[in-house]
Design a protein around this motif. Structure first.
Motif, PDB file in Angstrom:
ATOM      1  N   ALA A 118       0.824  -1.210   0.000  1.00 28.04           N
ATOM      2  CA  ALA A 118       0.000   0.000   0.000  1.00 28.04           C
ATOM      3  C   ALA A 118       0.857   1.257   0.000  1.00 28.04           C
ATOM      4  CB  ALA A 118      -0.943  -0.005   1.207  1.00 28.04           C
ATOM      5  N   ASP A 119       1.973   1.229   0.707  1.00 26.32           N
ATOM      6  CA  ASP A 119       2.855   2.397   0.747  1.00 26.32           C
ATOM      7  C   ASP A 119       3.517   2.630  -0.613  1.00 26.32           C
ATOM      8  OD1 ASP A 119       2.253   2.784   3.391  1.00 26.32           O
ATOM      9  OD2 ASP A 119       4.035   1.745   4.150  1.00 26.32           O
ATOM     10  N   VAL A 120       3.889   1.549  -1.281  1.00 26.74           N
ATOM     11  CA  VAL A 120       4.488   1.678  -2.614  1.00 26.74           C
ATOM     12  C   VAL A 120       3.465   2.236  -3.594  1.00 26.74           C
ATOM     13  CG1 VAL A 120       5.581   0.435  -4.514  1.00 26.74           C
ATOM     14  CG2 VAL A 120       6.103  -0.199  -2.150  1.00 26.74           C
ATOM     15  N   ALA A 121       2.245   1.716  -3.539  1.00 27.56           N
ATOM     16  CA  ALA A 121       1.190   2.209  -4.427  1.00 27.56           C
ATOM     17  C   ALA A 121       0.892   3.677  -4.159  1.00 27.56           C
ATOM     18  CB  ALA A 121      -0.072   1.369  -4.249  1.00 27.56           C
ATOM     19  N   ALA A 122       0.901   4.062  -2.896  1.00 27.32           N
ATOM     20  CA  ALA A 122       0.636   5.466  -2.545  1.00 27.32           C
ATOM     21  C   ALA A 122       1.738   6.376  -3.086  1.00 27.32           C
ATOM     22  CB  ALA A 122       0.530   5.606  -1.025  1.00 27.32           C
ATOM     23  N   ALA A 123       2.964   5.913  -3.058  1.00 26.96           N
ATOM     24  CA  ALA A 123       4.073   6.716  -3.583  1.00 26.96           C
ATOM     25  C   ALA A 123       3.911   6.954  -5.077  1.00 26.96           C
ATOM     26  CB  ALA A 123       5.407   6.028  -3.288  1.00 26.96           C
ATOM     27  N   PHE A 124       3.496   5.932  -5.809  1.00 25.89           N
ATOM     28  CA  PHE A 124       3.331   6.082  -7.255  1.00 25.89           C
ATOM     29  C   PHE A 124       2.135   6.961  -7.605  1.00 25.89           C
ATOM     30  CE2 PHE A 124       6.428   2.745  -7.689  1.00 25.89           C
ATOM     31  CZ  PHE A 124       6.984   2.972  -8.941  1.00 25.89           C
ATOM     32  N   GLU A 125       1.192   7.096  -6.697  1.00 23.69           N
ATOM     33  CA  GLU A 125       0.062   7.990  -6.942  1.00 23.69           C
ATOM     34  C   GLU A 125       0.488   9.451  -6.975  1.00 23.69           C
ATOM     35  OE1 GLU A 125      -2.779   7.105  -3.953  1.00 23.69           O
ATOM     36  OE2 GLU A 125      -3.398   5.178  -4.839  1.00 23.69           O
ATOM     37  N   ASN A 126       1.654   9.765  -6.419  1.00 24.59           N
ATOM     38  CA  ASN A 126       2.157  11.142  -6.418  1.00 24.59           C
ATOM     39  C   ASN A 126       2.807  11.538  -7.739  1.00 24.59           C
ATOM     40  OD1 ASN A 126       1.502  11.623  -3.641  1.00 24.59           O
ATOM     41  ND2 ASN A 126       3.305  10.440  -3.041  1.00 24.59           N
ATOM     42  N   VAL A 127       3.113  10.554  -8.574  1.00 27.29           N
ATOM     43  CA  VAL A 127       3.854  10.813  -9.803  1.00 27.29           C
ATOM     44  C   VAL A 127       2.999  11.595 -10.794  1.00 27.29           C
ATOM     45  CG1 VAL A 127       5.092   9.777 -11.740  1.00 27.29           C
ATOM     46  CG2 VAL A 127       5.201   8.713  -9.473  1.00 27.29           C
ATOM     47  N   ALA A 161       9.520  12.772  -7.502  1.00 20.91           N
ATOM     48  CA  ALA A 161       8.237  12.467  -8.132  1.00 20.91           C
ATOM     49  C   ALA A 161       7.385  11.539  -7.285  1.00 20.91           C
ATOM     50  CB  ALA A 161       8.464  11.846  -9.509  1.00 20.91           C
ATOM     51  N   THR A 162       8.004  10.666  -6.515  1.00 17.36           N
ATOM     52  CA  THR A 162       7.258   9.738  -5.681  1.00 17.36           C
ATOM     53  C   THR A 162       6.887  10.341  -4.328  1.00 17.36           C
ATOM     54  OG1 THR A 162       9.377   8.770  -4.982  1.00 17.36           O
ATOM     55  CG2 THR A 162       8.173   7.644  -6.744  1.00 17.36           C
ATOM     56  N   GLY A 163       7.144  11.635  -4.152  1.00 13.18           N
ATOM     57  CA  GLY A 163       6.698  12.331  -2.950  1.00 13.18           C
ATOM     58  C   GLY A 163       7.664  12.318  -1.803  1.00 13.18           C
ATOM     59  N   ALA A 164       8.922  11.915  -2.041  1.00  9.31           N
ATOM     60  CA  ALA A 164       9.918  11.881  -0.973  1.00  9.31           C
ATOM     61  C   ALA A 164      11.234  12.444  -1.490  1.00  9.31           C
ATOM     62  CB  ALA A 164      10.122  10.462  -0.461  1.00  9.31           C
ATOM     63  N   PRO A 165      11.298  13.773  -1.697  1.00 11.60           N
ATOM     64  CA  PRO A 165      12.516  14.374  -2.251  1.00 11.60           C
ATOM     65  C   PRO A 165      13.712  14.170  -1.335  1.00 11.60           C
ATOM     66  CG  PRO A 165      11.026  16.059  -1.414  1.00 11.60           C
ATOM     67  CD  PRO A 165      10.264  14.779  -1.392  1.00 11.60           C
ATOM     68  N   SER A 213      13.393   3.932  -6.514  1.00 16.53           N
ATOM     69  CA  SER A 213      14.254   3.086  -7.327  1.00 16.53           C
ATOM     70  C   SER A 213      13.466   2.389  -8.435  1.00 16.53           C
ATOM     71  CB  SER A 213      14.945   2.039  -6.446  1.00 16.53           C
ATOM     72  OG  SER A 213      15.864   1.276  -7.195  1.00 16.53           O
ATOM     73  N   LEU A 214      12.253   1.950  -8.127  1.00 16.92           N
ATOM     74  CA  LEU A 214      11.414   1.321  -9.158  1.00 16.92           C
ATOM     75  C   LEU A 214      11.080   2.321 -10.267  1.00 16.92           C
ATOM     76  CD1 LEU A 214       8.941  -0.750  -6.941  1.00 16.92           C
ATOM     77  CD2 LEU A 214      10.680  -1.666  -8.486  1.00 16.92           C
ATOM     78  N   LEU A 215      10.754   3.547  -9.871  1.00 21.08           N
ATOM     79  CA  LEU A 215      10.440   4.558 -10.879  1.00 21.08           C
ATOM     80  C   LEU A 215      11.682   4.899 -11.700  1.00 21.08           C
ATOM     81  CD1 LEU A 215       8.405   6.473 -12.137  1.00 21.08           C
ATOM     82  CD2 LEU A 215       8.990   8.169 -10.375  1.00 21.08           C
ATOM     83  N   TYR A 216      12.831   4.961 -11.045  1.00 21.70           N
ATOM     84  CA  TYR A 216      14.082   5.199 -11.778  1.00 21.70           C
ATOM     85  C   TYR A 216      14.298   4.121 -12.838  1.00 21.70           C
ATOM     86  CZ  TYR A 216      19.046   5.221 -12.828  1.00 21.70           C
ATOM     87  OH  TYR A 216      20.246   5.219 -13.494  1.00 21.70           O
ATOM     88  N   GLY A 217      14.087   2.868 -12.462  1.00 24.69           N
ATOM     89  CA  GLY A 217      14.262   1.781 -13.408  1.00 24.69           C
ATOM     90  C   GLY A 217      13.310   1.870 -14.582  1.00 24.69           C
ATOM     91  N   LEU A 218      12.059   2.224 -14.307  1.00 27.73           N
ATOM     92  CA  LEU A 218      11.070   2.349 -15.378  1.00 27.73           C
ATOM     93  C   LEU A 218      11.423   3.505 -16.318  1.00 27.73           C
ATOM     94  CD1 LEU A 218       7.791   1.757 -13.324  1.00 27.73           C
ATOM     95  CD2 LEU A 218       8.833   0.197 -15.000  1.00 27.73           C
ATOM     96  N   ILE A 219      11.874   4.611 -15.748  1.00 31.06           N
ATOM     97  CA  ILE A 219      12.280   5.753 -16.578  1.00 31.06           C
ATOM     98  C   ILE A 219      13.457   5.385 -17.463  1.00 31.06           C
ATOM     99  CG2 ILE A 219      13.311   8.067 -16.501  1.00 31.06           C
ATOM    100  CD1 ILE A 219      11.665   8.553 -13.932  1.00 31.06           C
ATOM    101  N   SER A 220      14.432   4.702 -16.886  1.00 27.44           N
ATOM    102  CA  SER A 220      15.615   4.307 -17.655  1.00 27.44           C
ATOM    103  C   SER A 220      15.247   3.352 -18.779  1.00 27.44           C
ATOM    104  CB  SER A 220      16.647   3.647 -16.725  1.00 27.44           C
ATOM    105  OG  SER A 220      17.090   4.555 -15.739  1.00 27.44           O
ATOM    106  N   LEU A 221      14.319   2.436 -18.499  1.00 30.70           N
ATOM    107  CA  LEU A 221      13.912   1.468 -19.514  1.00 30.70           C
ATOM    108  C   LEU A 221      13.117   2.126 -20.634  1.00 30.70           C
ATOM    109  CD1 LEU A 221      13.582  -1.380 -20.628  1.00 30.70           C
ATOM    110  CD2 LEU A 221      11.663  -1.704 -19.054  1.00 30.70           C
ATOM    111  N   PHE A 222      12.082   2.869 -20.267  1.00 31.82           N
ATOM    112  CA  PHE A 222      11.226   3.469 -21.287  1.00 31.82           C
ATOM    113  C   PHE A 222      11.886   4.674 -21.955  1.00 31.82           C
ATOM    114  CE2 PHE A 222       8.092   1.108 -18.790  1.00 31.82           C
ATOM    115  CZ  PHE A 222       7.426   0.453 -19.817  1.00 31.82           C
ATOM    116  N   GLY A 223      12.985   5.144 -21.390  1.00 29.79           N
ATOM    117  CA  GLY A 223      13.727   6.216 -22.034  1.00 29.79           C
ATOM    118  C   GLY A 223      14.497   5.758 -23.254  1.00 29.79           C
ATOM    119  N   VAL A 224      14.804   4.448 -23.324  1.00 27.95           N
ATOM    120  CA  VAL A 224      15.563   3.922 -24.462  1.00 27.95           C
ATOM    121  C   VAL A 224      14.815   2.851 -25.240  1.00 27.95           C
ATOM    122  CG1 VAL A 224      17.777   4.415 -23.350  1.00 27.95           C
ATOM    123  CG2 VAL A 224      16.721   2.164 -23.029  1.00 27.95           C
ATOM    124  N   ALA A 225      13.762   2.271 -24.650  1.00 27.18           N
ATOM    125  CA  ALA A 225      13.059   1.159 -25.297  1.00 27.18           C
ATOM    126  C   ALA A 225      12.449   1.524 -26.648  1.00 27.18           C
ATOM    127  CB  ALA A 225      12.000   0.586 -24.360  1.00 27.18           C
TER     128      ALA A 225
END
Length: 313
Positions: A32-41, A226-230, A281-293
């Motif tokens: 639930a905490d992970v999902a809540a963090a992604f809701e801030n994006v 972006a995930t609400g924890a600068p 870290s999960l968002l970083y990985g997704l950005i890195s992947l979709f930035g070049v995919a």
């Protein structure tokens, strides 16, 4: 056939390894905490981070092109950037983090073979790793000054071990330099000098590599925000380089799993939660992947189509 089966098995195990670590971390910190963090994006930080990923590829491609040119192999700018997109994408989705470089070396081969192109790739990656370890090492030794009140357990032991490894490496370097073994590497001296020293090479290599490292750190900082924890600025030279360093472990795929474990462990040093570190870290990985995919897939598909058309003639 046996080697192909072993590689396939290794790939499957690597994917399972990454997924298992991520699943275990998500369960441990509360989904639930992970999902809540992604809701801030929101869209704005994602767009900024994706733009920086494009800069990463361009800077890395220019570094490769410069290194290759110093070894006598000229590569057009557009071709270098395109090949780097393909290699970056392949490195993100295949185990080990080096498959893309192998593809790049093969595709850059000339009539004289692939050894010179492969050497350029090895030296280009060496330049980047040197800059990365320089930042990570500086942050590690500066940590007591910047974060004296939040040092991780066993920190000074870690510094002592790192210092010991550096001293051992320096000692081995001196021994090798004075032994007959070093004579076998005499042929490498002209290449190393051309790539890293002569005609202003040191400044160009250092500048391109440091800008690339800064871009990686910037994407991670944006992902955390972006995930609400600068993160505070000091994190750019302390915890983030340590998280990125775990991506060098060749056991997984694209650094997934090990990077998230490091973030979950290190974020509490700044008064944040492990869930917030994992989410960043999960968002970083997704950005890195979709930035070049998208670019990597399109360019790879175009190459395969041209080869099929050529073979069909």
């Amino acid at each position: 056939m046996q080697e192909e089966r072993l590689l396939s098995a290794y790939g499957v195990l690597a994917v399972i390894f990454c997924l298992a670590i991520i699943a275990g971390l998500v369960i441990a910190v509360d989904p639930a905490d992970v999902a809540a963090a992604f809701e801030n994006v929101t869209v704005a930080p994602l767009a900024a981070a994706l733009a920086i990923v494009q800069l990463q590829v361009i800077l890395s491609a220019l570094r490769w092109r410069f290194t290759s040119a110093r070894l006598g192999h000229a590569i057009p700018v557009r071709l270098a950037i395109g090949e780097y997109y393909i290699a970056s994408f392949v490195n993100q989705v295949l185990p080990g983090g080096m498959a893309g470089d192998a593809v790049r070396a093969y595709r850059a081969r000339t009539e004289d073979g692939w050894k010179r192109p492969a050497a350029a790739i090895v030296l280009e990656r060496l330049s980047g790793q040197f800059a990365f370890f320089l930042v990570a090492g500086a942050g590690l030794f500066a940590w007591p000054l910047l974060l004296a009140e939040s040092l991780p357990p066993g920190f000074y032991r870690l510094v002592f071990i790192c210092t010991g490894f550096l001293a051992l490496a320096a000692g081995l370097g001196l021994v090798i330099a004075r032994s007959r073994l070093f004579a076998r590497f005499e042929t490498l001296k002209p290449d190393l000098a051309a790539v890293f020293w002569r005609r202003g090479a040191a400044g160009i290599q250092f500048g391109l590599s440091m800008l690339t490292v800064v871009s990686y750190i910037a994407v991670f900082m944006i992902a955390a925000d972006a995930t609400g924890a600068p993160l505070p600025p000091v994190a750019a030279v302390t915890v983030i380089p340590l998280c990125l360093m775990t991506m060098l472990i060749p056991a997984g795929v694209g650094g997934w799993g090990t990077r998230e474990a490091a973030a979950a462990a290190l974020w509490p040093l700044f008064g944040l939660t492990s869930a917030e570190g994992l989410s960043a870290s999960l968002l970083y990985g997704l950005i890195s992947l979709f930035g070049v995919a998208p670019q990597g897939l399109v360019l790879l598909a175009a190459t395969l189509r041209r080869r099929r058309d050529h073979d069909g003639r």
